[in-house]
Design a protein around this motif. Structure first.
Motif, short mmCIF file in Angstrom:
data_model
loop_
_atom_site.label_atom_id
_atom_site.label_comp_id
_atom_site.label_asym_id
_atom_site.label_seq_id
_atom_site.Cartn_x
_atom_site.Cartn_y
_atom_site.Cartn_z
N MET A 44 0.81 -1.22 0.00
CA MET A 44 0.00 0.00 0.00
C MET A 44 0.84 1.27 0.00
O MET A 44 1.83 1.38 0.72
CB MET A 44 -0.93 0.01 1.22
CG MET A 44 -2.04 -1.03 1.14
SD MET A 44 -3.10 -1.07 2.61
CE MET A 44 -3.83 0.56 2.53
N LEU A 45 0.42 2.22 -0.84
CA LEU A 45 0.97 3.57 -0.84
C LEU A 45 -0.05 4.46 -0.14
O LEU A 45 -1.19 4.59 -0.59
CB LEU A 45 1.20 4.06 -2.27
CG LEU A 45 1.87 5.43 -2.43
CD1 LEU A 45 3.28 5.43 -1.86
CD2 LEU A 45 1.87 5.86 -3.89
N VAL A 46 0.35 5.06 0.97
CA VAL A 46 -0.57 5.75 1.87
C VAL A 46 -0.21 7.23 1.93
O VAL A 46 0.98 7.59 2.01
CB VAL A 46 -0.51 5.13 3.28
CG1 VAL A 46 -1.52 5.81 4.20
CG2 VAL A 46 -0.80 3.64 3.21
N ALA A 47 -1.20 8.09 1.90
CA ALA A 47 -0.99 9.53 1.97
C ALA A 47 -1.44 10.07 3.32
O ALA A 47 -2.32 9.50 3.97
CB ALA A 47 -1.74 10.24 0.85
N THR A 48 -0.85 11.19 3.70
CA THR A 48 -1.24 11.84 4.95
C THR A 48 -0.90 13.33 4.87
O THR A 48 -0.31 13.81 3.90
CB THR A 48 -0.51 11.19 6.15
OG1 THR A 48 -1.06 11.72 7.37
CG2 THR A 48 0.98 11.48 6.13
N CYS A 49 -1.30 14.05 5.89
CA CYS A 49 -0.84 15.42 6.15
C CYS A 49 -0.06 15.40 7.45
O CYS A 49 -0.45 14.69 8.39
CB CYS A 49 -2.01 16.39 6.27
SG CYS A 49 -2.90 16.65 4.74
N LEU A 50 1.01 16.15 7.52
CA LEU A 50 1.80 16.22 8.74
C LEU A 50 1.72 17.62 9.33
O LEU A 50 1.63 18.62 8.60
CB LEU A 50 3.26 15.87 8.45
CG LEU A 50 3.53 14.43 8.00
CD1 LEU A 50 5.01 14.25 7.70
CD2 LEU A 50 3.08 13.43 9.05
N PRO A 51 1.76 17.73 10.65
CA PRO A 51 1.73 19.05 11.30
C PRO A 51 3.06 19.77 11.16
O PRO A 51 4.10 19.16 10.89
CB PRO A 51 1.44 18.71 12.76
CG PRO A 51 2.00 17.34 12.94
CD PRO A 51 1.81 16.64 11.63
N TYR A 52 3.02 21.08 11.33
CA TYR A 52 4.22 21.89 11.30
C TYR A 52 3.97 23.14 12.11
O TYR A 52 2.84 23.57 12.30
CB TYR A 52 4.61 22.25 9.86
CG TYR A 52 3.44 22.70 9.01
CD1 TYR A 52 3.00 24.01 9.01
CD2 TYR A 52 2.76 21.77 8.21
CE1 TYR A 52 1.93 24.41 8.25
CE2 TYR A 52 1.68 22.16 7.45
CZ TYR A 52 1.27 23.49 7.46
OH TYR A 52 0.20 23.88 6.71
N ARG A 81 3.27 9.19 1.58
CA ARG A 81 3.44 10.43 0.83
C ARG A 81 2.72 11.58 1.54
O ARG A 81 1.65 11.39 2.12
CB ARG A 81 2.88 10.29 -0.59
CG ARG A 81 3.58 9.19 -1.42
CD ARG A 81 5.00 9.58 -1.76
NE ARG A 81 5.63 8.57 -2.62
CZ ARG A 81 6.37 7.57 -2.18
NH1 ARG A 81 6.56 7.42 -0.85
NH2 ARG A 81 6.91 6.72 -3.02
N VAL A 82 3.31 12.78 1.43
CA VAL A 82 2.72 13.99 2.01
C VAL A 82 2.72 15.07 0.92
O VAL A 82 3.51 16.02 0.97
CB VAL A 82 3.51 14.47 3.25
CG1 VAL A 82 2.73 15.56 3.99
CG2 VAL A 82 3.80 13.31 4.19
N PRO A 83 1.83 14.97 -0.07
CA PRO A 83 1.89 15.87 -1.22
C PRO A 83 1.50 17.32 -0.94
O PRO A 83 1.99 18.24 -1.57
CB PRO A 83 0.95 15.23 -2.24
CG PRO A 83 0.84 13.80 -1.81
CD PRO A 83 0.91 13.86 -0.31
#
Length: 265
Positions: free
Chosen positions: A153-161, A185-187
């Motif tokens: 699986m290729l999984v996407a997310t958002c990361l905090p900053y 991935r975090v596009p």
């Protein structure tokens, strides 16, 4: 209000806004911006695109309320139909001319998300759905492809900053998933990433540590669901009052991922 008329109006408004965004993206020189908060930016194009969307929909339909990222809430005296707008999802990408951003428009009727449009103007790619009527990429019906094994699986997310979110939660999730999936991935445009899960470009999308607002994900949620994904928050609730977390995945993988992310180790 006829459903086919409304979804056509949403698509038309998204294209008009996308045309203006393309002008800015292709312009020469730096794109001016203002800081709304730490690493939270707004450009002239965000505001203009949102105004274009609202004015286009107001001309086509009466009685709509609006919830926009830039203009806030505009209530309606009649009806319970609210248009939820992120005129430029991926502003940071846009500012750096990273070619990954979108126009995102959803409709909520009562508590239910019923319509979703996510438009990528650089690709002229329109993803859209109406609850109960399926999901589409341009004019072609989309259905989530067969489930892959976790290790594929290729999984996407958002990361905090900066001060936007919970870094420790995101790190715990990453530590849990990184050894077990094929890639993360975090596009940088949550609306696109959620919609892409419906197309199978990503096998799943999750977020909890990052702070996402309803306009970031509402349209993508409708598209992913109509394509056949299971969409809940990380408590397993498909209709939370607030989307403080999110998991989008193939029905055969959703519960497995939910268990992993609910108690990362």
């Amino acid at each position: 209000m006829h459903e086919s008329s409304l979804i056509a109006s949403l698509q038309h408004a998204a294209r008009l806004a996308g045309e203006r965004l393309l002008e800015g993206y292709q312009s020469v020189g730096a794109i001016d911006f203002e800081a709304k908060g730490a690493s939270d930016f707004v450009t002239h194009y965000d505001r203009v695109a949102e105004r274009i969307i609202i004015e286009s929909l107001q001309r086509a339909h009466s009685g709509l309320a609006f919830l926009g990222e830039e203009s806030g809430a505009t209530p309606s005296a009649s009806g319970d139909t609210t248009v939820i707008i992120d005129p430029l999802d991926g502003t940071n990408n846009f500012l750096h001319r990273v070619p990954h951003f979108s126009v995102s428009i959803a409709v909520r009727q009562g508590r239910s998300l019923t319509h979703g449009v996510v438009y990528q103007p650089l690709l002229d790619e329109m993803m859209w759905a109406v609850a109960g009527e399926g999901a589409y990429r341009n004019e072609r019906r989309i259905v989530v492809p067969p489930a892959r094994g976790l290790h594929e699986m290729l999984v996407a997310t958002c990361l905090p900053y900066h001060d936007k979110g919970d870094c420790s939660t995101s790190l715990a999730h990453l530590t849990t998933l990184m050894p077990r999936v094929a890639g993360i991935r975090v596009p940088g445009s949550a609306a696109l990433e959620v919609a892409y899960a419906g197309l199978g470009r990503f096998d799943a999308f999750w977020s909890q540590g990052a702070r996402l607002d309803l306009w970031d994900v509402a349209a993508g949620i409708v598209i992913a669901r109509e394509a056949g994904c299971t969409v809940t928050d990380l408590a397993g609730d498909p209709t939370p009052d607030e989307w403080a977390s999110l998991l989008v995945a193939h029905p055969e993988r959703h519960d497995e991922l939910l268990e992993m992310l609910a108690a990362p180790r």
